[in-house]
Design a protein around this motif. Sequence first.
Motif, mmCIF file in Angstrom:
data_model
loop_
_atom_site.group_PDB
_atom_site.id
_atom_site.type_symbol
_atom_site.label_atom_id
_atom_site.label_comp_id
_atom_site.label_asym_id
_atom_site.label_seq_id
_atom_site.Cartn_x
_atom_site.Cartn_y
_atom_site.Cartn_z
ATOM 1 N N HIS A 1 0.831 -1.206 0.000
ATOM 2 C CA HIS A 1 0.000 0.000 0.000
ATOM 3 C C HIS A 1 0.867 1.258 0.000
ATOM 4 N N ASP A 2 1.881 1.301 0.847
ATOM 5 C CA ASP A 2 2.748 2.478 0.918
ATOM 6 C C ASP A 2 3.519 2.677 -0.383
ATOM 7 N N ALA A 3 4.000 1.591 -0.978
ATOM 8 C CA ALA A 3 4.767 1.696 -2.224
ATOM 9 C C ALA A 3 3.896 2.213 -3.359
ATOM 10 N N ILE A 4 2.680 1.686 -3.460
ATOM 11 C CA ILE A 4 1.763 2.109 -4.524
ATOM 12 C C ILE A 4 1.464 3.598 -4.420
ATOM 13 N N ASN A 5 1.150 4.044 -3.208
ATOM 14 C CA ASN A 5 0.779 5.445 -3.014
ATOM 15 C C ASN A 5 1.970 6.380 -3.092
ATOM 16 N N ASP B 1 10.299 -10.148 11.189
ATOM 17 C CA ASP B 1 9.193 -10.434 10.273
ATOM 18 C C ASP B 1 8.435 -9.170 9.884
ATOM 19 N N CYS B 2 8.348 -8.200 10.797
ATOM 20 C CA CYS B 2 7.725 -6.916 10.450
ATOM 21 C C CYS B 2 8.513 -6.236 9.324
ATOM 22 N N ASP B 3 9.840 -6.187 9.484
ATOM 23 C CA ASP B 3 10.684 -5.549 8.468
ATOM 24 C C ASP B 3 10.631 -6.320 7.153
ATOM 25 N N TYR B 4 10.805 -7.627 7.241
ATOM 26 C CA TYR B 4 10.869 -8.478 6.046
ATOM 27 C C TYR B 4 9.577 -8.391 5.241
ATOM 28 N N ALA B 5 8.441 -8.503 5.910
ATOM 29 C CA ALA B 5 7.153 -8.477 5.214
ATOM 30 C C ALA B 5 6.892 -7.115 4.577
ATOM 31 N N TYR B 6 7.176 -6.053 5.318
ATOM 32 C CA TYR B 6 6.942 -4.696 4.798
ATOM 33 C C TYR B 6 7.785 -4.458 3.545
ATOM 34 N N ILE B 7 9.037 -4.897 3.583
ATOM 35 C CA ILE B 7 9.934 -4.718 2.439
ATOM 36 C C ILE B 7 9.477 -5.563 1.250
ATOM 37 N N LEU B 8 9.004 -6.779 1.500
ATOM 38 C CA LEU B 8 8.479 -7.612 0.406
ATOM 39 C C LEU B 8 7.275 -6.952 -0.262
ATOM 40 N N GLY B 9 6.468 -6.227 0.516
ATOM 41 C CA GLY B 9 5.362 -5.480 -0.077
ATOM 42 C C GLY B 9 5.861 -4.427 -1.049
ATOM 43 N N HIS B 10 6.936 -3.713 -0.667
ATOM 44 C CA HIS B 10 7.536 -2.725 -1.572
ATOM 45 C C HIS B 10 8.119 -3.397 -2.808
ATOM 46 N N VAL B 11 8.796 -4.538 -2.606
ATOM 47 C CA VAL B 11 9.379 -5.261 -3.741
ATOM 48 C C VAL B 11 8.285 -5.686 -4.723
ATOM 49 N N SER B 12 7.129 -6.062 -4.209
ATOM 50 C CA SER B 12 6.023 -6.476 -5.079
ATOM 51 C C SER B 12 5.621 -5.352 -6.016
ATOM 52 N N TYR C 1 6.443 -13.733 -11.177
ATOM 53 C CA TYR C 1 7.648 -13.602 -10.347
ATOM 54 C C TYR C 1 7.302 -13.663 -8.859
ATOM 55 N N MET C 2 8.292 -14.052 -8.065
ATOM 56 C CA MET C 2 8.172 -13.998 -6.615
ATOM 57 C C MET C 2 9.090 -12.900 -6.091
ATOM 58 N N ALA C 3 8.592 -12.114 -5.143
ATOM 59 C CA ALA C 3 9.399 -11.097 -4.504
ATOM 60 C C ALA C 3 10.446 -11.764 -3.616
ATOM 61 N N THR C 4 11.707 -11.319 -3.712
ATOM 62 C CA THR C 4 12.779 -11.946 -2.940
ATOM 63 C C THR C 4 13.633 -10.879 -2.243
ATOM 64 N N VAL C 5 14.156 -11.255 -1.094
ATOM 65 C CA VAL C 5 15.126 -10.432 -0.365
ATOM 66 C C VAL C 5 16.209 -11.380 0.139
ATOM 67 N N THR C 6 17.477 -11.034 -0.118
ATOM 68 C CA THR C 6 18.579 -11.892 0.322
ATOM 69 C C THR C 6 19.535 -11.106 1.219
ATOM 70 N N ASN C 7 20.533 -11.822 1.728
ATOM 71 C CA ASN C 7 21.477 -11.286 2.720
ATOM 72 C C ASN C 7 20.737 -10.880 3.994
ATOM 73 N N LEU C 8 19.733 -11.671 4.351
ATOM 74 C CA LEU C 8 18.865 -11.345 5.484
ATOM 75 C C LEU C 8 19.568 -11.442 6.832
ATOM 76 N N LYS C 9 20.701 -12.129 6.900
ATOM 77 C CA LYS C 9 21.373 -12.241 8.181
ATOM 78 C C LYS C 9 22.089 -10.934 8.548
ATOM 79 N N SER C 10 22.197 -10.022 7.580
ATOM 80 C CA SER C 10 22.828 -8.726 7.823
ATOM 81 C C SER C 10 21.784 -7.691 8.230
ATOM 82 N N HIS C 11 22.243 -6.459 8.469
ATOM 83 C CA HIS C 11 21.335 -5.369 8.815
ATOM 84 C C HIS C 11 20.468 -5.015 7.623
ATOM 85 N N VAL C 12 19.308 -4.415 7.889
ATOM 86 C CA VAL C 12 18.341 -4.104 6.833
ATOM 87 C C VAL C 12 18.971 -3.284 5.712
ATOM 88 N N ASP C 13 19.853 -2.341 6.027
ATOM 89 C CA ASP C 13 20.398 -1.488 4.977
ATOM 90 C C ASP C 13 21.332 -2.238 4.024
#
Length: 871
Positions: free
Chosen positions: A114-118, A419-430, A441-453
């Motif tokens: 929702h945030d990404a779309i708007n 999970d809050c961070d991961y899910a929110y970011i996957l929404g933006h990736v979508s 396609y599937m939304a993906t995020v890698t290097n998850l063991k590191s910091h969000v940035d």
Amino acid sequence: MGSVAMDSDYGATRELSSLQKQRALYRPALPPCLQGTSVRVEYGGAAIAADSGDAHVISHAFPHTYGQPLAHFLPKTANVPDAAIVTEHPPVRVGVVFSGRQSPGGHNVIWGLHDAINAHNPSSKLIGFLGGTDGLFAQKTLEITNEVISSYKNQGGYDMLGRTRDQISTTEQVKAAMNTCQALKLDALVIIGGVTSNTDAAQLAETFAESKCSTKVVGVPVTLNGDLKNQFVETTVGFDTICKVNSQLIGNVCTDALSAEKVLLGEEVAASKLTISDITKQICDAVQARAEKDKYHGVVLIPEGLVESIPELYALLQEIHGLHDKGVSIENISSHLSPWASALFDFLPPFIRKQLLLHPESDDSAQLSQIETEKLLAQLVETEINKRLDEGTYKGKKFNAICHFFGYQARGALPSKFDCDYAYILGHVSYHILAAGLNGYMATVTNLKSHVDKWKCGAAPITSMMTVKGWSRGPAASQIGKPAVHMASVDLKGKAYELLRQNSSSFLMDDIYKNPGPLQFEGAGAEAKPISLCVEDRDYMGRIKQLQEYLEKVKSMVKPGCSQDVLKAALSSMAHVTELLTIMSSLSYNDCARSCHPIPQTKSKARTMSSASLAARLLRRAASSQRLSTLARRSAHSSATSRPPVPLHRLHAAASSPSGITARRFLASQSPVSSSKISADENLRRVIDSEIECVVESEEGTAQQQIDLPEDFPFEIIDNPGDQSIVLKREFAGQTIKATVYTNFDAEEDLNNEDSDAENDEDQYKPAVQMVVTIEKPEGSILEFECNFNDDELAIENMRMLNRDSNDKENLYEGPPFSILDESLQKSLHRYLEVRGIKHSLHDWLTDYMMGKDEKEYVVWLKNMREFIGK
């Protein structure tokens, strides 16, 4: 879920506790690649199936969406000349649906979307479907606005929209979904769920593309099971929360019991072929060992799906499900079971019988959460401990078990910070996937063991995550291969399992445990992540970038002016790497043949090795042994595709049929690349000549090596030129023993042993030796054994009694699987073969003999082909 669920008061503002209100104020940060209003995309090569042998089937089923490129989203500071930049963002209409069971963090995917779309165009609309896929079919919708989403931010459950666990499986359902998307003029449909839901997403994307429906389909990996894992997906939304909540519950039990833990992994049970009796004995032995140290407390962790990993229970479930498919009523199923299945069914407690008879789920899987495996094991262990008490072998206290089932307690939990961070970011990736115009396609995020940035965001075609597995229902059902995103099991060669294995003894006998306490949202505990995520290296795009950096370094060091030694080393290394990568990535004729004619899975102990392990071994081997290098090149194809070994009875039947010969992939030696002026025939002749020369040289180097027969070798060797097998024959006590020996080059032994020294590789490179033994008397039935030779044992895989006068072998009752026979009966049958000369001491001689035979047959095969092509 039906109309009742869709009429529920979804989307209403919720009453929140103080903690929930505080959590609703938390706003996840975005990694650099998602910041700003421009979408920058770097495209890679075509993403293909992990197993090239499955590519033919998947590409045939998904011709419009298979083979699409990987996408990697870049920060605005990235200097990638070929990147596509999307700066215009017209208003879009996007639909979103929960599919499958609720998982903590699902609401944040919608919030991020929702945030990404708007953020990119405030005129865009996000439309949620009420009641899951049922709402999608029925066009029951709710527009997602800031007001609607305000009380669902960082909250558990799926109650903003509701969900369903039904699949989008029928043609009517697919058409209904497409009609909804067209009627609502959706630019994209985002499906939130696990393996089944994302398989459905891929099917919708393919159907939409084929029907020229403009709606793009995007999948998001959200499932509490954490079983959607592959080279592109490191973990799923919800798994971190489940780990932390259940860790607290288990920690509480451990504290209460002053306990040590014993962990049972379903994959470990399946790999070791442990029966229910074996597992019971293991637990009893642990109880007894601890009792000897005056420790009368303990906790055993049992996975929900353990019942499907126990051979005899799985076979029983297969029979029951087959009878369900035939319409047999629950009341009559027990009377329709085969004799061995009926005996096992009667042995089980009444409550387990009732649960095993439940109808399977909509995806055809067993209702595992309803089968109380923990109570079954508790009862069996108590019975065995009481027996040992009576016999005097156990002198401790009476066994008393208390069972806990942790199945639903964590599903509705507040999602963890991760999970809050991961899910929110996957929404933006979508949204980025939609803006790039990608479908399937599937939304993906890698290097998850590191910091969000430092997280890396991208998108992978769902079809590239698919595999084709064989499955059957009932003893006479044929193998069926269906492309799907399958559940990932625990990797028994992975780092996480290795850590568990290394500490298993201390976990068993010592009182070692941690109680992490309640789920934490701030402080050190909030940043903790599952061990399985932290120790495994699954940053696919990160490793691609690392490889590119190495290649740039090579280019900078090897250029005009460098020394001859540097140039030679670079050429030699790159030649080997190129050859190996060619082997591992090629799709040969036999790959396609296997796709058209799937080979059933067997319980063979012969093992295949991973492509990465194969590459490392062959690189070390390349400079040391020409003979082994030749053999490696020819068998590497099959190992790289991780194809299961061919069942022995199929090989036995194929001995006189060219079409039944064991499938192997051969690759010729390196030869100069032919120019366009050289004909295809001439080029093929050159390649064959080069390979013949290579093999002949290796044979000359080993021609003087004498293969000594084992001591007291009692067999006549029947080795006919041109045959893929040999026969060992002898007479014994009025019986004729024949052992037909095959080598399976699709499953080399011991190559997965990463601890071996490089200098020992030559000795360890051995194809799996398989054998069919028949024992005949002048009259009557024939006894047949299917065996595998491993370094540590001669393993009997199957045995059967054959009627020499019967022609209906398909309907022949073959007895229960050998692995579930009584242990004393198994040992007696092994001894029965040993006294007839079939024993493990034949292993090394047979391996050497069959490798030598294969080289001779290979040269003849090459020469025949050369003669056919012409001089």
